[in-house]
Scaffold this active site. Structure first.
Site, short mmCIF file in Angstrom:
data_model
loop_
_atom_site.label_atom_id
_atom_site.label_comp_id
_atom_site.label_asym_id
_atom_site.label_seq_id
_atom_site.Cartn_x
_atom_site.Cartn_y
_atom_site.Cartn_z
N GLU A 102 0.30 3.47 4.06
CA GLU A 102 1.72 3.20 3.81
C GLU A 102 1.98 3.08 2.32
OE1 GLU A 102 4.64 3.23 4.68
OE2 GLU A 102 5.07 2.35 6.63
N ASP A 103 3.14 3.49 1.90
CA ASP A 103 3.51 3.31 0.49
C ASP A 103 3.85 1.85 0.21
OD1 ASP A 103 5.73 3.51 2.18
OD2 ASP A 103 6.95 4.65 0.79
N ASP A 106 7.31 -4.01 3.64
CA ASP A 106 8.38 -4.94 3.27
C ASP A 106 8.47 -5.99 4.40
OD1 ASP A 106 10.99 -6.04 2.80
OD2 ASP A 106 11.70 -4.22 1.89
N PHE A 155 13.48 -4.24 -5.38
CA PHE A 155 13.52 -2.87 -4.86
C PHE A 155 12.85 -1.97 -5.89
CE2 PHE A 155 15.24 1.32 -4.12
CZ PHE A 155 15.03 1.44 -2.76
N ARG A 168 11.40 9.96 -6.06
CA ARG A 168 10.03 10.07 -5.51
C ARG A 168 9.07 10.75 -6.48
NH1 ARG A 168 10.41 8.77 -0.04
NH2 ARG A 168 12.26 9.49 1.08
P1 IMP Z 1 9.74 -2.43 6.42
O1 IMP Z 1 9.90 -1.83 7.78
O2 IMP Z 1 10.82 -3.42 6.11
O3 IMP Z 1 8.35 -3.02 6.18
O4 IMP Z 1 9.95 -1.30 5.37
C1 IMP Z 1 9.07 -0.30 5.26
C2 IMP Z 1 9.67 0.97 4.70
O5 IMP Z 1 10.89 0.75 3.99
C3 IMP Z 1 8.72 1.57 3.71
O6 IMP Z 1 7.84 2.48 4.33
C4 IMP Z 1 9.66 2.25 2.73
O7 IMP Z 1 9.96 3.54 3.17
C5 IMP Z 1 10.91 1.42 2.76
N1 IMP Z 1 10.96 0.44 1.66
C6 IMP Z 1 10.71 -0.89 1.71
N2 IMP Z 1 10.85 -1.47 0.52
C7 IMP Z 1 11.19 -0.47 -0.33
C8 IMP Z 1 11.45 -0.44 -1.76
O8 IMP Z 1 11.39 -1.44 -2.50
N3 IMP Z 1 11.74 0.78 -2.28
C9 IMP Z 1 11.80 1.91 -1.53
N4 IMP Z 1 11.55 1.94 -0.21
C10 IMP Z 1 11.25 0.74 0.39
MG MG Z 2 7.96 4.68 3.85
#
Ligand code: IMP
Ligand code: MG
Length: 178
Positions: A102-103, A106, A155, A168
């Site tokens: 995963e990148d 969050d 962010f 990106r």
């Molecule tokens: P989660 O489901 O809240 O854990 O979010 C995961 C996904 O949201 C990641 O795979 C990203 O694609 C996107 N995401 C979460 N935080 C960021 C950020 O700070 N910048 C850009 N994309 C984010």
């Molecule tokens: Mg992602």
């Protein structure tokens, strides 16, 4: 470039390309040391495309494979929380040792969804590797086995991460300016 403008927002340099390289070097070393047998890396598109490419070329475990999956969960700078189904897994992955790439993690909503969809495929073991982790936002209790760097609830964009689909391609990671 120390500052960039994407759409209507300003971002400042946060993690340099050099630091990203060092993080990836350490992570690949840690993954290699586990000697997971016949690992199947699963990279979560779009955000992890650069991270996955850079980690994979440092993996030296025999028979390592990679596949790409896609989900959508984010719009703008706030997690929308709704996640769609998993696309990209075609063949039989039952009994495989999976490493999710995963990148960024969050809230963990995306990760939980991916985990539950993969478990339905009867995989053997799932490990999780993420370049970035926001511990203050994380709401789940799934273990994250490899964390590149833990960051505050800012962010971020660049190195695969987007702000409404742009940014990106930036080689460094930037954070939103307040
Ligand atoms: P989660 O489901 O809240 O854990 O979010 C995961 C996904 O949201 C990641 O795979 C990203 O694609 C996107 N995401 C979460 N935080 C960021 C950020 O700070 N910048 C850009 N994309 C984010
Ligand atoms: Mg992602």
């Amino acid at each position: 470039m120390n500052n960039v403008k994407l759409h209507n927002k300003y971002f400042e340099m946060f993690i340099s390309e050099n630091e990203i390289n060092a993080i990836i070097h350490t992570m690949a070393k840690n993954i290699n040391e586990l000697r997971i047998s016949d690992p199947l890396f699963i990279a979560v598109l779009n955000g992890s495309f650069l991270f996955a490419a850079d980690v994979m070329r440092k993996i030296n475990i025999p028979n390592a494979e990679i596949s790409f999956i896609k989900l959508t969960s984010y719009s703008g700078t706030k997690s929308t929380g709704d996640v769609n189904k998993l696309i990209g897994i075609n063949g039989d992955i039952s009994g495989r040792n999976i490493i999710i790439l995963e990148d960024i993690i969050d809230t963990g909503i995306t990760l939980e969804k991916i985990m539950s969809l993969l478990k339905k495929e009867n995989v053997a073991e799932i490990k999780v590797a993420t370049l970035l982790f926001k511990p203050k936002a994380y709401k789940k209790d799934i273990t994250i086995n490899f964390i590149g760097k833990s960051i505050p609830n800012d962010f971020v964009v660049g190195y695969g991460l987007d702000y409404d689909e742009i940014g990106r391609n930036l080689p460094h990671i930037y954070k939103l300016k307040h």
